[in-house]
Design an enzyme around this catalytic site. Structure first.
Site, PDB file in Angstrom:
ATOM      1  CB  THR A 173     -14.870 -35.100 -15.024  1.00 58.61           C
ATOM      2  OG1 THR A 173     -14.688 -34.370 -14.900  1.00 58.61           O
ATOM      3  CG2 THR A 173     -16.145 -35.346 -15.255  1.00 58.61           C
ATOM      4  CD  GLU A 211     -20.232 -30.499 -17.132  1.00 62.73           C
ATOM      5  OE1 GLU A 211     -19.392 -30.590 -18.037  1.00 62.73           O
ATOM      6  OE2 GLU A 211     -20.000 -30.279 -16.474  1.00 62.73           O
TER       7      GLU A 211
END
Ligand code: HSE
Length: 307
Positions: free
Chosen positions: A182, A129
Site C-alpha cells: 500500500t 492500519e
C-alpha cells in the site's frame, strides 16, 4: 463474563472506484479467524499466527499496535492474548491489515463488556492500519467494523457514515498473486489533480451514494468510474485494461482496483451475473502466467462477528 472469544474478521474493498480513501464495502466469504483471550497477566501478547509469516512482536504487528493503543487508554484490570488465523494474504488489496487491526480491538471490546462504540473501535484500529500503510485511513476498517457500504466523512476527527446496500448487489474479486505494498502504491500518486478530474470524481461519489440509497443500478453503473487514481495505479496490475473490458462486457455494473491492488473488484446486479464475471476474470487471467484466485461474495452487512 466470557474469557475468550473466536471472531471472523472480514476482507473489505476500499475506494470502490470513485471514492479513494473514503468509500468501502465488506465481503462475506473471505476473512480471518481470530481468538482473543483475557489473561490475569497484564499486557498484550500475540501467541499464535497461522497462515502467513507475520511478526509476533506486538509493536510490529498491526493487530498488536491497535490492541495496544486501546489497552493504554482503557487501562483494564487484565491482559489479552491474541491468536491470528490468517486467510487474507497480506498485500492483496482486500484489507488484510485492516482485518487484523479491527479483529483485536473488536475482540477486546467484547470481552470487556462493550465499553466502546464502532467509531471508537475504528479509531483504535486505525493506529494498527497506519503501521501497514504509513497513513491513518479508515476506508477498509469502517466496512470491516460497521459492515455493508461505508463512507468515511472525516478521518480526523473520525466520522463514519453507514450507507445502504441494495439487496441484489454482488461482488466478484480476482486476486492476481503478485504483491503490491500500500505504501508504494500510494507513493506513485500525484499530489495535485486537474480541476476537471476532481469535478468528475466528486460527482461520481455523490451519485454513487445516491444510487445506493435509491437502489438505482443504472446510476451505480454510471458512477463507478475512477478518473483520479486508476490511471496511475493500473500500470502496477498486469492486463488491467483487458480484464476491465472483459468484465464490463460480461455485464458488471462496474469494476476497479480493490484498495491499493493488486486485487480487482467488480459489482454486479444478481449472483448469476457476478458468477459470469468471475468466469470472465478466470478466462482472461488463465491466458497469463500469473497465478490467481477469484471469489464471489454478497455484501456482508454485519461486518466483523463473534463465532
Ligand atoms: N484507500 C487506500 C488506498 C486503501 O487506496 O491506498 C488501501 O489500504
Amino acid at each position: 463474563m466470557k474469557k475468550e472469544i473466536k471472531i471472523f474478521s472480514p476482507a473489505t474493498v476500499a475506494n470502490v472506484a470513485c471514492g479513494f480513501d473514503v468509500l468501502g464495502f465488506c465481503l462475506d466469504t473471505i476473512g480471518d479467524d481470530m481468538v482473543i483471550r483475557k489473561t490475569e497477566e497484564k499486557g498484550i501478547k500475540i501467541t499464535k499466527i497461522e497462515g502467513y509469516d507475520l511478526p509476533y512482536e506486538v509493536e510490529k504487528n498491526v493487530a498488536g499496535v491497535s490492541a495496544l493503543a486501546m489497552y493504554k487508554d482503557l487501562k483494564p484490570d487484565c491482559g489479552f492474548e491474541i491468536e491470528i488465523y490468517k486467510n487474507i494474504k497480506p498485500g492483496s488489496g482486500i484489507g488484510s491489515s485492516s482485518a487484523s487491526a479491527a479483529g483485536s480491538v473488536y475482540g477486546m471490546n467484547e470481552l470487556l463488556g462493550k465499553p466502546l462504540d464502532n467509531t471508537k473501535l475504528t479509531y483504535y484500529a486505525m493506529k494498527g492500519e497506519a503501521l501497514a500503510s504509513q497513513c491513518e485511513h479508515a476506508d477498509n476498517l469502517a466496512p470491516a467494523i460497521f459492515g455493508g457500504f461505508t463512507l468515511v466523512k472525516s478521518a480526523c476527527p473520525l466520522q463514519v457514515l453507514e450507507l445502504p446496500a441494495p439487496t441484489d448487489i454482488f461482488a466478484t474479486l480476482i486476486h492476481p498473486q503478485i504483491e503490491i505494498k500500500t505504501s508504494e502504491s500510494r507513493a506513485i500518486l500525484p499530489k495535485d489533480i486537474p480541476l476537471q478530474n476532481a469535478i468528475t470524481q466528486w460527482a461520481n461519489v455523490g451519485s454513487f451514494v445516491h444510487a445506493l440509497h435509491t437502489s438505482d443500478y443504472s446510476l451505480i453503473k454510471d458512477a463507478l468510474n475512477d478518473v483520479v487514481i486508476e490511471p496511475h495505479r493500473k500500470q502496477l496490475i498486469p492486463h488491467f485494461d483487458d480484464l476491465k473490458n472483459a468484465i464490463m462486457e460480461a455485464g458488471a455494473l462496474g469494476t476497479g482496483i480493490s484498495g491499493s491492488g493488486p486485487s480487482i473488484f467488480a459489482l454486479s446486479k444478481g449472483e448469476n451475473t457476478a458468477k459470469k464475471v468471475e468466469q470472465t476474470m478466470r478466462n482472461v487471467y488463465s491466458k497469463t502466467n500469473i497465478q490467481f484466485e477469484t471469489y464471489v461474495s454478497k455484501i456482508n452487512t454485519q461486518g466483523i462477528k463473534t463465532l
